[in-house]
Design a protein around this motif. Structure first.
Motif, PDB file in Angstrom:
ATOM      1  N   THR A  32      24.064   9.247 -12.212  1.00 31.58           N
ATOM      2  CA  THR A  32      22.758   8.627 -12.233  1.00 31.58           C
ATOM      3  C   THR A  32      22.477   7.713 -11.102  1.00 31.58           C
ATOM      4  O   THR A  32      23.564   7.639 -10.150  1.00 31.58           O
ATOM      5  CB  THR A  32      22.558   8.001 -13.449  1.00 31.58           C
ATOM      6  N   ARG A  33      21.387   7.064 -11.057  1.00 33.00           N
ATOM      7  CA  ARG A  33      21.023   6.145 -10.074  1.00 33.00           C
ATOM      8  C   ARG A  33      21.100   4.732 -10.764  1.00 33.00           C
ATOM      9  O   ARG A  33      20.470   3.580 -10.237  1.00 33.00           O
ATOM     10  CB  ARG A  33      19.711   6.312  -9.224  1.00 33.00           C
ATOM     11  N   ILE A  34      21.577   4.590 -11.889  1.00 28.34           N
ATOM     12  CA  ILE A  34      21.578   3.280 -12.641  1.00 28.34           C
ATOM     13  C   ILE A  34      22.836   2.556 -12.163  1.00 28.34           C
ATOM     14  O   ILE A  34      24.157   3.044 -12.294  1.00 28.34           O
ATOM     15  CB  ILE A  34      21.569   3.583 -14.022  1.00 28.34           C
ATOM     16  N   GLY A  35      22.648   1.427 -12.127  1.00 27.69           N
ATOM     17  CA  GLY A  35      23.769   0.439 -11.772  1.00 27.69           C
ATOM     18  C   GLY A  35      23.413  -1.037 -11.264  1.00 27.69           C
ATOM     19  O   GLY A  35      22.244  -1.437 -11.624  1.00 27.69           O
ATOM     20  N   ALA A  36      24.331  -1.772 -10.774  1.00 24.68           N
ATOM     21  CA  ALA A  36      24.085  -2.997 -10.615  1.00 24.68           C
ATOM     22  C   ALA A  36      25.012  -3.624  -9.544  1.00 24.68           C
ATOM     23  O   ALA A  36      25.856  -2.858  -9.076  1.00 24.68           O
ATOM     24  CB  ALA A  36      24.400  -4.131 -11.686  1.00 24.68           C
ATOM     25  N   VAL A  37      24.829  -4.776  -8.547  1.00 22.22           N
ATOM     26  CA  VAL A  37      25.670  -5.199  -7.738  1.00 22.22           C
ATOM     27  C   VAL A  37      26.259  -6.650  -8.214  1.00 22.22           C
ATOM     28  O   VAL A  37      25.425  -7.380  -8.825  1.00 22.22           O
ATOM     29  CB  VAL A  37      24.627  -5.497  -6.372  1.00 22.22           C
ATOM     30  N   SER A  38      27.544  -6.793  -8.058  1.00 24.13           N
ATOM     31  CA  SER A  38      28.223  -8.042  -8.610  1.00 24.13           C
ATOM     32  C   SER A  38      27.693  -9.250  -7.700  1.00 24.13           C
ATOM     33  O   SER A  38      27.460  -9.349  -6.524  1.00 24.13           O
ATOM     34  CB  SER A  38      29.599  -8.000  -8.300  1.00 24.13           C
ATOM     35  N   ARG A  39      27.818 -10.386  -8.548  1.00 26.63           N
ATOM     36  CA  ARG A  39      27.276 -11.602  -7.878  1.00 26.63           C
ATOM     37  C   ARG A  39      28.437 -12.344  -7.144  1.00 26.63           C
ATOM     38  O   ARG A  39      29.801 -11.884  -6.942  1.00 26.63           O
ATOM     39  CB  ARG A  39      26.719 -12.455  -9.048  1.00 26.63           C
ATOM     40  N   ASP A  40      28.242 -13.646  -6.528  1.00 32.59           N
ATOM     41  CA  ASP A  40      29.336 -14.241  -5.754  1.00 32.59           C
ATOM     42  C   ASP A  40      30.346 -14.452  -6.727  1.00 32.59           C
ATOM     43  O   ASP A  40      31.669 -14.655  -6.300  1.00 32.59           O
ATOM     44  CB  ASP A  40      28.696 -15.585  -5.493  1.00 32.59           C
ATOM     45  N   ASP A  41      30.253 -14.674  -8.099  1.00 33.97           N
ATOM     46  CA  ASP A  41      31.470 -15.134  -8.812  1.00 33.97           C
ATOM     47  C   ASP A  41      32.038 -13.573  -9.402  1.00 33.97           C
ATOM     48  O   ASP A  41      32.751 -13.650 -10.524  1.00 33.97           O
ATOM     49  CB  ASP A  41      30.950 -15.834 -10.001  1.00 33.97           C
ATOM     50  N   GLY A  42      31.753 -12.517  -8.711  1.00 33.52           N
ATOM     51  CA  GLY A  42      32.112 -11.177  -9.550  1.00 33.52           C
ATOM     52  C   GLY A  42      31.424 -10.769 -10.753  1.00 33.52           C
ATOM     53  O   GLY A  42      31.797  -9.320 -11.185  1.00 33.52           O
ATOM     54  N   THR A  43      30.537 -11.276 -11.355  1.00 38.34           N
ATOM     55  CA  THR A  43      30.060 -10.864 -12.689  1.00 38.34           C
ATOM     56  C   THR A  43      28.869  -9.811 -12.276  1.00 38.34           C
ATOM     57  O   THR A  43      28.229  -9.861 -11.128  1.00 38.34           O
ATOM     58  CB  THR A  43      29.667 -11.854 -13.432  1.00 38.34           C
ATOM     59  N   PHE A  44      28.792  -8.956 -13.162  1.00 37.28           N
ATOM     60  CA  PHE A  44      27.654  -7.915 -13.068  1.00 37.28           C
ATOM     61  C   PHE A  44      27.118  -7.471 -14.445  1.00 37.28           C
ATOM     62  O   PHE A  44      27.909  -7.749 -15.393  1.00 37.28           O
ATOM     63  CB  PHE A  44      27.849  -6.586 -12.365  1.00 37.28           C
ATOM     64  N   THR A  45      26.025  -7.077 -14.314  1.00 36.43           N
ATOM     65  CA  THR A  45      25.271  -6.454 -15.580  1.00 36.43           C
ATOM     66  C   THR A  45      24.421  -5.344 -15.284  1.00 36.43           C
ATOM     67  O   THR A  45      23.750  -5.215 -14.435  1.00 36.43           O
ATOM     68  CB  THR A  45      24.207  -7.714 -16.444  1.00 36.43           C
ATOM     69  N   ILE A  46      24.725  -4.375 -16.213  1.00 33.83           N
ATOM     70  CA  ILE A  46      23.897  -3.123 -16.219  1.00 33.83           C
ATOM     71  C   ILE A  46      22.959  -3.029 -17.510  1.00 33.83           C
ATOM     72  O   ILE A  46      23.757  -2.842 -18.673  1.00 33.83           O
ATOM     73  CB  ILE A  46      24.677  -1.912 -15.894  1.00 33.83           C
ATOM     74  N   PRO A  47      21.862  -3.349 -17.553  1.00 35.92           N
ATOM     75  CA  PRO A  47      21.242  -3.409 -18.922  1.00 35.92           C
ATOM     76  C   PRO A  47      20.487  -2.213 -19.528  1.00 35.92           C
ATOM     77  O   PRO A  47      20.254  -2.013 -20.714  1.00 35.92           O
ATOM     78  CB  PRO A  47      19.919  -4.611 -18.408  1.00 35.92           C
ATOM     79  N   ASN A  48      20.436  -1.065 -18.617  1.00 33.46           N
ATOM     80  CA  ASN A  48      20.095   0.220 -19.265  1.00 33.46           C
ATOM     81  C   ASN A  48      20.955   1.331 -19.107  1.00 33.46           C
ATOM     82  O   ASN A  48      20.510   2.217 -18.584  1.00 33.46           O
ATOM     83  CB  ASN A  48      18.802   0.670 -18.351  1.00 33.46           C
ATOM     84  N   ALA A  49      22.235   1.154 -19.246  1.00 32.03           N
ATOM     85  CA  ALA A  49      23.213   2.328 -19.184  1.00 32.03           C
ATOM     86  C   ALA A  49      23.157   3.081 -20.312  1.00 32.03           C
ATOM     87  O   ALA A  49      22.781   2.822 -21.420  1.00 32.03           O
ATOM     88  CB  ALA A  49      24.594   1.577 -19.083  1.00 32.03           C
ATOM     89  N   PRO A  50      23.197   4.394 -19.907  1.00 36.70           N
ATOM     90  CA  PRO A  50      22.821   5.598 -21.052  1.00 36.70           C
ATOM     91  C   PRO A  50      23.952   5.486 -22.001  1.00 36.70           C
ATOM     92  O   PRO A  50      25.343   5.284 -21.847  1.00 36.70           O
ATOM     93  CB  PRO A  50      22.775   6.883 -19.938  1.00 36.70           C
ATOM     94  N   ALA A  51      23.364   5.729 -23.489  1.00 38.71           N
ATOM     95  CA  ALA A  51      24.445   5.677 -24.387  1.00 38.71           C
ATOM     96  C   ALA A  51      25.252   6.851 -24.448  1.00 38.71           C
ATOM     97  O   ALA A  51      24.892   8.160 -23.922  1.00 38.71           O
ATOM     98  CB  ALA A  51      23.821   5.591 -25.731  1.00 38.71           C
ATOM     99  N   GLY A  52      26.575   6.642 -24.807  1.00 37.21           N
ATOM    100  CA  GLY A  52      27.604   7.778 -24.723  1.00 37.21           C
ATOM    101  C   GLY A  52      28.680   7.363 -23.828  1.00 37.21           C
ATOM    102  O   GLY A  52      28.799   6.209 -23.453  1.00 37.21           O
ATOM    103  N   ALA A  53      29.518   8.296 -23.847  1.00 41.96           N
ATOM    104  CA  ALA A  53      30.511   8.248 -22.680  1.00 41.96           C
ATOM    105  C   ALA A  53      30.130   8.248 -21.494  1.00 41.96           C
ATOM    106  O   ALA A  53      29.628   9.231 -21.087  1.00 41.96           O
ATOM    107  CB  ALA A  53      31.653   9.344 -23.049  1.00 41.96           C
ATOM    108  N   GLN A  54      30.679   7.193 -20.593  1.00 40.34           N
ATOM    109  CA  GLN A  54      30.271   7.450 -19.308  1.00 40.34           C
ATOM    110  C   GLN A  54      31.168   6.772 -18.376  1.00 40.34           C
ATOM    111  O   GLN A  54      32.220   6.172 -18.523  1.00 40.34           O
ATOM    112  CB  GLN A  54      29.019   6.189 -19.058  1.00 40.34           C
TER     113      GLN A  54
END
Length: 978
Positions: A66-88
């Motif tokens: 998919t094209r769904i993703g995120a970029v980690s911040r300066d503290d290394g954390t990331f959030t992907i709010p719209n990840a497809p349900a199921g095994a990914q």
């Protein structure tokens, strides 16, 4: 308006940008991802470095297929709010680290936590590179060396792109020129490639070619061409380094074949930041600092002050100052699947250490991408730079501050009084540069394995140089004014196609395309003198005036074809060629063809390879050809329009050469890239040998033709010479010590280079500009020759050998070293240094002073001996030759070994703890000290061997005139991300 003195600083920027590359995908995979996104969940986590646990920023985490993703911040954390349900499958990618995948199960409406640990591996085989290939290619597929600088890995607060490259690229010599505000740097990749032509590498920004050579110097078109600040600004430094994602550098003909006729000196490709999927990410940066001139003379025991001149600064210290630096940059990036954006705007203010040096630069950038369908992508990149520079008259300038301060009572005033010399400060030297780069790219993939790309770009730079000696000026009482309007338009259009096809274990990638570049330069100057009185003059204010105009257009067109065969994704063979036609070729020169062939073998993936030796080992070899084209008018017979007896007339200028073609460089590269010692050490090694045939050398003309040799020997050229250079480049870096609270990372780059003139083609040995650099068979390109005191340290009369061969003008040894200590809580202390040696330089400023009997700092020890003993009997042979009678001093005696080491940067940076942030996602502070310490060879007694003279960046032989060295800089920086 910004306050001139500010006790507090705006604190901000953020350089959060993806540097990873999305994996290849098929149409079925894309549609499947969309269907699965009907129900989504949230994925949160942290990305850290293996071993040390250091948080990693700018890591791109993507849901596979998919094209769904995120970029980690300066503290290394990331959030992907719209990840497809199921095994990914989640994929984490960051240039300089081995890619890592994790399997997770996402529940609809729920949250799942997953952390990544990335292993440093700068030669990660899945990294994608662009430079030197028809399309993009993974490092495992590339058979030649490609160096990269990733801005996320640069700890310091970068002041410009040239300084950013220093000491980081094996085989690259990036040398500062002067300490004047706005001055640029000369760049050599693997030494000189030409004697008569530019040695600056080509520069591309997001696929658009920009001007590589320096801007014109602010000098009047009539009278002495030294009436100036004698410095050149660099288009490369127009690019704001905080807007850059990464820089790729290829250094020789084996890698630059696809760039054709003008690429023999290498290619620098800059990739700026682009938007990523997700909500808007706001970033702000503030940098505050000071420029400080470090001593560059000899201590004479005097306490320096604003009123007392001293030898440590060659008597210019009363005019030196601490100049404030400040910069601010704000940016926002984000987007959705179809639209992504990165927008930034910034301001840089730089007060130099000389009294009239001041620079104000405003930058703006907008990078946008639109993807209406999975098969079609539009990209638009725009940048605008406005740079206003004021300079102090300097260099070998009779009306300049530095020359008159250096020479004291023997100056053009015959007076060392501060007030008398300061009269030159009414000289007004101003430069205004407007630089715009526009780029548009369309990518179309009608099938997953069939892609097309069209790039159209414009690089437009406009410059106004205003050179005013006002009414009442000390050396021009009635005043003089020069005004220059110079413009450069460079239009690039390129098409490239790729077709991939698999036949079992064999993959074929066919690439093809074409490129055309249209370069137009217009130079219009006016000069006037003799103002009737004081005021703000214009050209029409003078009693006499003259106009000057030059225009040049060069068109380059080329077609290229490349085929790459990959077997089992580990053995790759690439063959290709480019065919070029160039408008500056002679009329009898047709299409020029430049072939290439390369091999890459990832031998570590074979079952027989011992994994204890290296976890990754790639062997590579490459052969390629590239060219360097003659100047716009070199092939033409030209005349100068002159007046004679009150009538218009022509005077012969250059005889022209219809057989004039490009210099051709043929290069062989052999090397390997390895990751070993438990993934702690990355080692890249390259050997190269380059042979340049058809080198352009000046040829004397038959007098009976009526075309006498012009003042410049490089106007009557012929393809007669042959030159060669060879060298070894090593890059080694990794973790010396790795643990949870402390990690010690170190790196080193080594470049050894040797050049030789193999044949002059019947031309006699000749001197290249500016002086004492010779081109002769068997010698380096070029060789400094002159008088040498053979018994310099003996207390005796000097034994002087004339026409002594000192050695090459370009460094033959370049070593870069870096070290970084990472402590708990993300605190990092880093240092970077560079050594250049094995070369010589003509130090003309000392000659010009001693030939005029100026007491000079390099002779202070001799003067002290004479004062103590009342005689010169204790003088060494060197002191007797240089410090005795001015009548004995010769200009070719001042050739010195130019070895030097500079501590380029020491930086301490740390993240601000989350409890102190109000609304910000992350923040970071840093303190950088740049170019504070210099070591130089003992023979180089004053000034700085990295300095330059009054020439531009393309002088085949550098020399030093009456400038000051580049100052040291102390910078404090704050970055915020929201």
């Amino acid at each position: 308006m910004l306050a001139r003195r500010s006790c507090t600083a705006l604190h901000l920027l953020a350089v959060i940008m993806t540097v990873g590359v999305l994996p290849r995908r098929s149409l079925s995979q894309q549609s499947g991802g969309v269907a699965a996104a009907a129900t989504t969940g949230t994925v949160r986590g942290t990305v850290r470095q293996v071993g040390s646990g250091t948080p990693l920023a700018n890591v791109q985490i993507v849901v596979a297929k998919t094209r769904i993703g995120a970029v980690s911040r300066d503290d290394g954390t990331f959030t992907i709010p719209n990840a497809p349900a199921g095994a990914q499958r989640l994929q984490a990618r960051l240039l300089g680290y081995a890619p890592t995948d994790r399997l997770v199960t996402v529940t609809a409406g729920g949250q799942v936590a997953v952390d990544f640990s990335l292993t440093p591996a700068t030669t990660a085989l899945e990294e994608v590179v662009i430079t030197g290939t028809v399309g993009s290619a993974r490092r495992r597929e590339v058979g030649n060396s490609i160096s990269a600088v990733k801005l996320a890995d640069a700890p310091e607060a970068p002041t410009n792109v040239s300084n950013l490259l220093q000491g980081r690229i094996a085989g690259a010599s990036v040398q500062l020129s002067t300490g004047s505000a706005g001055s640029g740097s000369s760049i050599r990749l693997r030494g000189n490639s030409s004697v008569a032509l530019s040695n600056q590498p080509l520069i591309y920004v997001d696929g658009v070619r920009m001007r590589s050579d320096e801007y014109p110097k602010n000098v009047p078109p009539a009278g002495s061409n030294l009436r100036s600040s004698n410095v050149n600004a660099s288009p490369l430094n127009d690019i704001n380094p905080d807007e850059i994602d990464r820089i790729e550098i290829i250094k020789g003909a084996a890698a630059t074949t696809l760039y054709g006729t003008e690429a023999a000196s290498g290619v620098i490709q800059i990739f700026t930041k682009h938007g990523t999927n997700g909500k808007p990410l706001w970033s702000f940066l503030s940098t505050q600092g000071v420029n400080v001139e470090r001593p560059f003379g000899v201590d004479d025991g005097l306490a320096c002050s604003e009123t007392v001149a001293c030898g440590k600064y060659i008597f210019i210290n009363p005019w030196l100052r601490k100049g404030r630096r400040q910069s601010y940059l704000g940016s926002v990036s984000g987007g959705q699947t179809a639209v992504r954006y990165f927008v930034s705007a910034g301001y840089d203010g730089n007060k130099g250490v000389l009294p009239k040096d001041d620079e104000h630069k405003v930058t703006a950038r907008g990078n946008f991408s639109f993807e209406p369908t999975p098969q079609l992508t539009f990209e638009w990149n725009t940048s605008y730079i406005s740079d206003s520079i004021s300079n102090t008259p300097s260099g070998n300038n009779a009306a300049g501050l530095t020359l008159n301060a250096f020479r004291r009572n023997a100056n053009y005033f015959g007076n060392s009084d501060i007030g008398v010399i300061s009269q030159v400060l009414s000289y007004d030297l101003s430069t205004v540069i407007s630089h715009m780069i526009l780029g548009s790219k369309v990518s179309w993939a009608p099938m997953p394995n069939f892609t097309h790309r069209v790039t159209i770009g414009l690089d437009r730079s406009e410059l106004e140089n205003r050179n005013l000696r006002p009414y009442g000026f000390v050396s021009q009482p009635t005043g003089a004014l020069s005004d220059q309007h110079w413009t450069s338009h460079q239009i690039t259009a390129e098409y490239a196609g790729n077709f991939e096809h698999d036949i079992r274990a064999l993959r074929s990638t066919l690439g093809w395309g074409g490129q055309i570049t249209n370069s137009n330069i217009t130079d219009l100057q006016a000069y006037t003198e003799g103002f009737p009185g004081a005021g703000d003059p214009v050209i029409g204010s003078g009693s006499t005036w003259n106009g000057f105009e030059q225009r040049a257009r060069i068109i380059t067109g080329g077609l290229f074809l490349q085929e790459m065969l990959g077997w089992r994704d580990r053995l790759f063979l690439t063959a290709g060629a480019r065919a070029d036609k160039y408008s500056a070729f002679g009329s009898r020169i047709g299409v020029q063809v430049y072939p290439k062939v390369s091999m890459s073998y990832v031998v570590s993936e074979e079952s027989f390879f011992p994994k204890s030796l290296a976890s990754s080992l790639k062997l590579r070899a490459a052969y390629g050809e590239a060219g360097r084209a003659p100047g716009a008018f070199d092939a033409l017979r030209t005349y100068n329009a002159v007046g004679w007896g009150g009538q218009p007339a022509f005077r012969t200028n250059t005889v022209g050469n219809p057989d004039l073609g490009p210099e051709r460089s043929r290069e062989v590269e052999l090397g390997f890239d390895a990751v070993t010692l438990g993934d702690r050490l990355t080692l890249n090694t390259t050997y190269y040998r380059t042979k340049t045939s058809d080198a352009l050398f000046p040829v004397r003309q038959i007098p009976s033709l009526g075309f006498l040799d012009p003042p410049s020997p490089y106007k009557n050229l012929a393809n007669v010479g042959t030159m060669q250079k060879q060298g070894l480049e090593v890059e080694a870096f990794g973790d010396v010590f790795r643990s949870a609270p402390l990690t010690w990372n170190a790196g080193i780059t080594v470049a050894l280079n040797k050049s030789e003139v193999l044949s002059l083609g019947g031309v006699p040995s000749f001197m290249v500009t500016p002086r004492f650099g010779w081109i002769r068979e068997g010698g380096p390109v070029a060789e400094l020759r002159g008088r040498k005191v053979m018994n310099a340290d003996e207390v005796a009369d000097p034994v002087i050998v004339t026409d002594y061969a000192f050695g090459p003008s370009q460094p033959t040894r370049i070593l870069g070293a870096s070290s970084s200590l990472r402590f708990a809580h993300g605190i990092e202390l880093s240092a970077r240094g560079e050594y250049q040696g094995g070369h010589y330089i003509n130090e003309d400023a000392s000659y010009e002073a001693l030939a005029r009997a100026v007491p000079w700092p390099s002779c202070f020890s001799a003067y002290d001996k004479e004062t103590a003993s009342g005689a010169r009997t204790g003088w060494t042979a060197w002191e007797r030759a240089f410090c005795g009678s001015s009548k004995d001093v010769r200009d070719d005696m001042f050739i010195f070994k130019a070895d030097f080491f500079k501590l380029r940067d020491v930086t301490l940076r740390a993240p601000i703890p989350a409890q102190y942030l109000r609304g910000a996602q992350s923040a970071q502070i840093s303190l950088s000290v740049q170019n504070w310490y210099t070591w130089k060879n003992k023979d180089f007694r004053v000034l700085d061997p990295e300095m330059a003279g009054n020439d531009g960046f393309n002088a085949a032989v550098r020399y030093i005139s009456e400038h000051i060295p580049a100052p040291a800089t102390v910078l404090a920086q704050l970055r915020l991300t929201f």
